[in-house]
Design a protein around this motif. Structure first.
Motif, PDB file in Angstrom:
ATOM      1  N   GLY A 220       0.814  -1.233  -0.131  1.00 43.29           N
ATOM      2  CA  GLY A 220      -0.187   0.149   0.086  1.00 43.29           C
ATOM      3  C   GLY A 220       1.007   1.280   0.039  1.00 43.29           C
ATOM      4  N   GLY A 221       1.985   1.383  -0.465  1.00 40.58           N
ATOM      5  CA  GLY A 221       2.845   2.424  -0.641  1.00 40.58           C
ATOM      6  C   GLY A 221       3.563   2.793   0.656  1.00 40.58           C
ATOM      7  N   GLY A 222       3.710   1.646   1.574  1.00 41.23           N
ATOM      8  CA  GLY A 222       4.447   1.915   2.570  1.00 41.23           C
ATOM      9  C   GLY A 222       3.675   2.470   3.940  1.00 41.23           C
ATOM     10  N   GLU A 223       2.350   2.993   3.663  1.00 41.86           N
ATOM     11  CA  GLU A 223       1.936   4.155   4.768  1.00 41.86           C
ATOM     12  C   GLU A 223       2.165   3.479   6.180  1.00 41.86           C
ATOM     13  OE1 GLU A 223      -2.161   4.316   3.705  1.00 41.86           O
ATOM     14  OE2 GLU A 223      -1.680   5.462   1.686  1.00 41.86           O
ATOM     15  N   LEU A 224       1.966   2.268   6.226  1.00 43.36           N
ATOM     16  CA  LEU A 224       1.956   1.663   7.875  1.00 43.36           C
ATOM     17  C   LEU A 224       3.606   1.655   8.305  1.00 43.36           C
ATOM     18  CD1 LEU A 224       0.395   0.917  10.198  1.00 43.36           C
ATOM     19  CD2 LEU A 224       0.342  -1.598   9.226  1.00 43.36           C
ATOM     20  N   VAL A 225       4.446   1.394   7.446  1.00 43.86           N
ATOM     21  CA  VAL A 225       5.764   1.695   7.762  1.00 43.86           C
ATOM     22  C   VAL A 225       6.281   3.047   8.120  1.00 43.86           C
ATOM     23  CG1 VAL A 225       8.328   1.086   6.830  1.00 43.86           C
ATOM     24  CG2 VAL A 225       6.475  -0.442   6.314  1.00 43.86           C
TER      25      VAL A 225
ATOM     26  N   PRO B 129      13.037   0.788  10.299  1.00 44.08           N
ATOM     27  CA  PRO B 129      13.121  -0.551   9.370  1.00 44.08           C
ATOM     28  C   PRO B 129      14.090  -1.162   9.646  1.00 44.08           C
ATOM     29  CG  PRO B 129      12.267   1.500   8.118  1.00 44.08           C
ATOM     30  CD  PRO B 129      12.973   2.000   9.397  1.00 44.08           C
ATOM     31  N   THR B 130      14.026  -2.441   9.780  1.00 44.12           N
ATOM     32  CA  THR B 130      15.350  -3.487   9.708  1.00 44.12           C
ATOM     33  C   THR B 130      15.056  -4.357   8.566  1.00 44.12           C
ATOM     34  OG1 THR B 130      14.172  -4.631  11.534  1.00 44.12           O
ATOM     35  CG2 THR B 130      15.864  -3.208  12.407  1.00 44.12           C
TER      36      THR B 130
ATOM     37  N   VAL C  21       9.861  -5.493   9.401  1.00 51.81           N
ATOM     38  CA  VAL C  21      10.196  -5.469  10.556  1.00 51.81           C
ATOM     39  C   VAL C  21      10.814  -3.958  11.048  1.00 51.81           C
ATOM     40  CG1 VAL C  21      11.415  -6.559  12.571  1.00 51.81           C
ATOM     41  CG2 VAL C  21      10.480  -7.857  10.818  1.00 51.81           C
ATOM     42  N   LEU C  22      10.295  -3.549  12.074  1.00 54.75           N
ATOM     43  CA  LEU C  22      10.904  -2.294  12.542  1.00 54.75           C
ATOM     44  C   LEU C  22      11.405  -2.355  14.164  1.00 54.75           C
ATOM     45  CD1 LEU C  22       7.968  -1.431  10.934  1.00 54.75           C
ATOM     46  CD2 LEU C  22       9.296   0.753  10.698  1.00 54.75           C
TER      47      LEU C  22
END
Length: 153
Positions: free
Chosen positions: A119-124, A134-135, A147-148
């Motif tokens: 989804g475009g990385g919105e949650l990240v 981010p890892t 994983v963060l």
């Protein structure tokens, strides 16, 4: 709350993150919630006595997820959900801050979480705004995950 989160995501066109079936009707959904509330450490945010968010902490990621071990003691956010009717009030951020406090109180220096990376990385980006970096990236079937981690020492 989880059922309404699925409906909210679907209304926004996101059918990949949690699918289209209400969480309470998914295979293993009810059992997972029971484990979250009996085996793990659940925290509930309330507004005027009404639950508006929930966070579940564990000592590591779900064994079903292809996530590498941390290599040190950690606390792991297994669930974060908020009632979308109260979006914008910082409920998720407050629950994450509580997770940081709980991790620190336990004498543990690492808090991790995994999330849907589609989804475009919105949650990240949401977790990054809340102090996580981010890892590892991973795939669970066709589900892209990230994983963060956050140091809390």
């Amino acid at each position: 709350m989880l059922d309404s989160a699925v409906a909210w995501m679907n209304a926004r066109g996101n059918t990949e993150q949690w699918g289209t079936v209400p969480y309470s009707q998914t295979s293993g959904g009810a059992a997972r919630i029971e484990r979250y509330t009996t085996v793990n450490s659940p925290y509930v945010a309330e507004l005027d006595g009404v639950p508006v968010g929930a966070l579940v902490l564990d000592s590591g990621p779900s064994p079903q997820m292809p996530i590498p071990a941390a290599g040190e003691p950690e606390r792991y956010v297994r669930l974060l959900v908020s009632d979308r009717r109260h979006a914008g009030l910082g409920i998720g951020a407050a629950l994450l801050a509580h997770a940081v406090d709980e991790t620190r109180r336990a004498g543990i220096g690492l808090l991790r979480v995994d999330c849907w990376a589609g989804g475009g990385g919105e949650l990240v980006a949401y977790y990054e705004r809340n102090g996580f970096a981010p890892t590892e990236s991973f795939l669970s079937g066709t589900w892209p995950g990230q994983v963060l981690a956050r140091r809390v020492g």
